[in-house]
Design an enzyme around this catalytic site. Structure first.
Site, mmCIF file in Angstrom:
data_model
loop_
_atom_site.group_PDB
_atom_site.id
_atom_site.type_symbol
_atom_site.label_atom_id
_atom_site.label_comp_id
_atom_site.label_asym_id
_atom_site.label_seq_id
_atom_site.Cartn_x
_atom_site.Cartn_y
_atom_site.Cartn_z
ATOM 1 N N LYS A 1 2.524 26.741 -16.445
ATOM 2 C CA LYS A 1 2.616 27.519 -15.206
ATOM 3 C C LYS A 1 1.201 27.732 -14.713
ATOM 4 C CE LYS A 1 4.780 30.817 -17.611
ATOM 5 N NZ LYS A 1 5.902 31.093 -16.724
ATOM 6 N N ARG A 2 1.033 28.284 -13.506
ATOM 7 C CA ARG A 2 -0.308 28.584 -13.047
ATOM 8 C C ARG A 2 -1.011 29.509 -14.027
ATOM 9 N NH1 ARG A 2 -2.051 26.838 -7.857
ATOM 10 N NH2 ARG A 2 -3.907 28.053 -8.349
ATOM 11 N N THR B 1 10.498 30.756 -12.150
ATOM 12 C CA THR B 1 11.529 29.725 -12.042
ATOM 13 C C THR B 1 11.348 28.690 -13.153
ATOM 14 O OG1 THR B 1 10.113 28.610 -10.424
ATOM 15 C CG2 THR B 1 11.967 29.898 -9.564
ATOM 16 N N LYS C 1 14.154 26.377 -15.593
ATOM 17 C CA LYS C 1 14.137 24.931 -15.850
ATOM 18 C C LYS C 1 14.286 24.658 -17.338
ATOM 19 C CE LYS C 1 10.787 24.595 -12.065
ATOM 20 N NZ LYS C 1 9.332 24.562 -11.805
ATOM 21 N N LYS D 1 0.270 36.424 -16.261
ATOM 22 C CA LYS D 1 1.184 35.540 -16.997
ATOM 23 C C LYS D 1 0.824 35.488 -18.493
ATOM 24 C CE LYS D 1 2.218 32.580 -12.971
ATOM 25 N NZ LYS D 1 3.679 32.453 -12.871
ATOM 26 N N HIS E 1 7.863 37.834 -2.266
ATOM 27 C CA HIS E 1 7.680 37.093 -3.516
ATOM 28 C C HIS E 1 6.822 37.786 -4.549
ATOM 29 C CE1 HIS E 1 9.553 33.158 -2.841
ATOM 30 N NE2 HIS E 1 9.421 33.473 -1.568
#
Ligand SMILES: *Cc1c(COP(=O)(O)O)cnc(C)c1O
Length: 815
Positions: free
Chosen positions: A545-546, A653, A657, A551, A357
């Site tokens: 998101k986290r 992911t 969505k 990110k 992952h």
């Protein structure tokens, strides 16, 4: 019993009966929580009957079954999803209406099952939905954490973590099976004896913990197959020490019980980060040992021969957290089933498949040899032997190449490398998006790819479009169904049929109207939770998101500061109003991530309270991001931000969505964004920034100097300086100095390690372009429809079909 039609009257009766029999209440005096439980258990009765039927049928067929082992299952809520999947939504709605129960309100009572951190755990949950829907026997195995991911509160702009006691009020969806425990052994010593010429292994003086299964039914959409999510809870062997209890030492009498039960107490809150703690290792072994023992037990109980295990069983490992399952199966096959090493290894390596992952070095799991030796002595022996044999094979293949061999060894410098153990012990290794799988082969597992080229494959992630579109955005789902029929619900590729309507003015208006309604709902939620009023005609620009440096929430904030500066300089400039929405949890020990949350709040305070910019910018942070909040936010988003440093986000992911809901993406060429770009076409997505290759070259050549960019670009210099010059926090101008310092000078010599300043100009430019596009509704909604039409590929149904064709090879049930 096979599933049968249920009528509204029956539902009404069942609910009233539940209120009476469970709580001694009726419709007039029941609490909201009792109403929720009454409706949910009425539904559960129906599920239980179908579950029993499904298990019976699957047993009869005695075909191949999948076990998906994962430390995390981020399931969210079950109730509404089960209603949808059982096709009982409308009838339940009518029944509740007639009984005077507000179904929408009681749905909100159910706590999220937050047994995961983010993408990895949610992926496992999406997979379970698709497996059951597609009629495949695939069961989850994980841990029944008593406390899920912490609840996030924001106090003075800072994240504060609160416990999440999600089981406190009971859990309608689980069935405890205390009569079917597995025993898990820790510590002690290993005794080897020769008996009749055969080696026997005895583990002595171990600490034993009982693993109790809690089974949750997984209901597929319109499917007769109901699978099982088995979550293990830890129990002490003895409830208390009677000896000590008799002496009045009550606290000590309970000590052992506490020590055992702490194992399944709480989920570790680190996302994309390894947590090398003793208790974490205990959690891992606890759940994989219980899982493997129960898989083998069930397999044998129905009359199968252990030698055939791999023919009828496939065990999937979600990241390296369940790696110990590999030596654990070896232990059972050798020590308990009496197989020799070669035979056991043959079975094991044909049973396991592994998904990687992440390539982030800080997330790659390594355990100290000493720790494993002490906590799991027999497992250590087996890993040691696997490594010896593996290195011997390497020696044959690469005679004399010590350096290469020691680089590939599973055990080196006193540490056990879990990913390497997975690669050697599995028949399949997959990455989760094209770019990610290429990086695995080219870069981090290059040497392993050389010896096992056919083991490495790619399977791009997906999400269940039923939870995230059909259920989360029912009005959009209705609009889609009105246009192309409802085949898309079980065949996501049918969404493609929408493409011919992308310029249909009526359809565009409908999609726009639905978005507007969803924005109104979210605006209400924002007002309720933050007291901030947002402009319904503003662009809802969302990054949820986290919180993680890679990110790049920081890039997003710096751009917002840049826009704010623009407005300060030219208050009357033609800028479409924008509402920036963030939601993100940071790991409690991740100082920098928490500081970025504070920065978002400080900038928000400044901007949201500045009357001079005529409400053209609002910055919202919604606390406690979780699945049920994602379901509220995503349907209302105009723009989705997917802006990780290229090469860092394995897939993502969240991006999918949003796409399914017709949100346009502003993103980098990273993870699955690359494939979204391919599917939708570059004119329907806003791609910006450096490529993974460019980033990698900068790193290799050490040719990146953010300070140069800062000096040359006035806009950048201004926002970066504002981090420390009192512009944001006049009273405490130094609180963000660390962020400033990292961008320009770095820590450990690497400045701006996530290339924020490098991509800044390109990011500003693409945002402007997105804004211009938004100003032309025909063009915008055309792109939006094209996004939905091409999102079918990103359904986890496609992902699961691919796993099944390439790895699992299960037969679909058709009962
Ligand atoms: C989908 C999802 C994630 C993963 O989001 P990414 O943008 O892919 O990181 C994390 N948390 C929750 C609650 C989700 O639903």
């Amino acid at each position: 019993m096979r599933k049968r039609e249920i009528e509204v009257e029956e539902i009404k009766n069942a609910i009233e009966l539940k209120l009476e029999t469970l709580f001694g209440r009726n419709l007039k005096n029941a609490s909201k929580s009792q109403l929720y439980k009454a409706v949910a258990t009425a539904l559960r009765d129906d599920i239980m009957r179908s579950w029993a039927y499904s298990k019976e049928k699957v047993l009869e067929e005695n075909g191949k079954e999948l076990y998906y082992l994962s430390m995390e299952f981020l399931m969210g809520r079950f109730f509404h999803n089960n209603l949808t999947n059982l096709m009982l939504e409308e009838k339940a709605e009518v029944a509740c209406n007639e009984l005077g129960i507000d179904l929408k309100e009681i749905k909100e009572i159910e706590p999220d099952a937050g047994l995961g951190n983010g993408g990895l755990g949610r992926l496992a949950a999406c997979f379970l939905d698709s497996l059951a829907t597609l009629g495949l026997s695939g069961h989850g195995n994980g841990i029944r954490y008593e406390y899920g991911l912490f609840k996030q509160k924001i106090i003075d702009g800072y994240q504060v973590e609160m416990p999440d006691p999600w089981l406190e009020d009971g859990n309608v969806w689980e069935v405890a099976k205390p009569e079917e425990p597995e025993m898990v052994y820790f510590g002690g010593t290993v005794e080897k004896n020769m008996e009749n010429g055969r080696l026997t292994i005895l583990q002595k003086n171990c600490q034993c913990v009982k693993a109790i299964p809690y089974d949750v039914p997984i209901v597929g959409y319109k499917s007769n197959v109901i699978n099982t999510l088995r979550l293990w809870g830890a129990r002490a062997l003895k409830p208390l020490d009677m000896g000590l209890f008799g002496k009045g030492q009550y606290v000590d009498a309970l000590a052992e019980k506490e020590l055992a039960e702490v194992i399944s107490k709480v989920l570790y809150p680190e996302d994309n980060h390894e947590e090398g703690r003793h208790l974490r290792l205990k959690q891992q072994y606890f759940f994989i040992s219980a899982s493997i023992q129960s898989i083998v037990r069930k397999f044998k109980k129905i009359g199968n021969k252990i030698q055939d295990l791999h023919k009828k069983t496939v065990i999937h490992i979600n990241d390296t957290h369940p790696t110990l399952a590999i030596p654990e199966l070896m232990r059972i096959l050798i020590d308990q089933e009496g197989l020799d090493w070669e035979k056991a290894w043959g079975i094991t390596t044909q049973t396991f498949a592994y998904t990687n992952h992440t390539t982030l070095p800080e997330a790659l799991e390594k355990w100290p040899e000493e720790l494993i030796k002490q906590l799991l002595p027999r497992i250590y022996d087996i890993i040691h032997e696997i490594n010896e044999r593996f290195c011997r094979d390497l020696w044959e293949k690469y005679p004399g190449q010590w350096e290469k061999i020691s680089k590939m060894a599973i055990i080196s410098y006193g540490e056990i490398h879990m990913a390497k153990l997975c690669i050697v012990g599995s028949f399949s290794i997959n990455g989760v998006a094209k770019l990610h799988s290429e990086i695995l082969k080219r870069d981090i597992f290059k040497d392993f790819y050389e010896i096992y080229p056919s083991k490495f494959i790619n399977i791009t992630n997906g999400v269940t479009h039923r939870r995230f579109l059909l259920r989360a955005n029912p009005d959009l789902a209705d609009a889609i169904t009105a246009k192309i029929g409802d085949g898309w619900i079980t065949d996501s590729f049918q969404l493609k049929r929408l493409e011919t309507s992308c310029e249909d003015a009526g359809f565009q208006e409908e999609i726009c109207r639905v978005r507007q309604k969803n924005k109104e709902e979210l605006a209400k939620y924002i007002l309720d939770t933050t007291k901030i009023k947002v402009d319904l005609h503003s662009i809802f620009d969302v990054q949820v998101k986290r919180l993680h440096e890679y990110k790049r929430q920081l890039l997003n904030v710096l751009h917002i500061m840049y826009l704010y500066n623009q407005l300060l300089d030219h208050p009357n400039q033609d800028m479409h109003p924008k509402t920036f929405i963030f939601a993100a949890k940071a790991a409690p020990g991740y100082h920098k991530a928490k500081l970025i949350i504070k920065l978002i709040h400080s900038v928000a305070d400044k901007i949201n309270n500045d009357r001079s910019i005529y409400n053209k910018l609002k910055l919202i942070f919604l606390e406690n991001y979780r699945v049920s909040l994602a379901e509220k936010i995503i349907p209302a988003a105009d723009i989705s931000k997917q802006i990780s440093t290229a090469g860092k986000e394995a897939s993502g992911t969240g991006n999918m969505k949003f796409m399914l809901n017709g949100t346009l993406t502003v993103g980098t060429l990273d993870g699955a964004n690359i494939e979204m770009n391919e599917q939708v076409g570059p004119e329907n997505i806003f791609i910006f920034g450096s490529t993974a290759e460019e980033i990698e070259n900068c790193r290799k050549e050490k040719s990146y100097y953010p300070h140069e960019i800062y000096k040359k670009n006035d806009d950048i210099k201004r926002v970066v300086d504002q981090l420390i010059n009192g512009f944001i926090e006049p009273e405490h101008p130094d609180i963000f100095r660390e962020i400033y310092h990292d961008l320009l000078y770095g820590h450990g010599g690497v400045a701006d390690p996530y290339f924020i300043l490098k991509d800044f100009a390109s990011y500003c430019h693409i945002n402007k372009q997105a804004e211009e596009t938004y100003k032309n509704p025909k063009n915008w909604w055309k792109k939006s429809i094209i996004n939905i039409a091409n999102a079918g590929y990103f359904s986890s149904d496609r992902t699961i079909e691919e796993y099944n064709e390439k790895i699992w090879k299960l037969k679909k049930h058709d009962f």
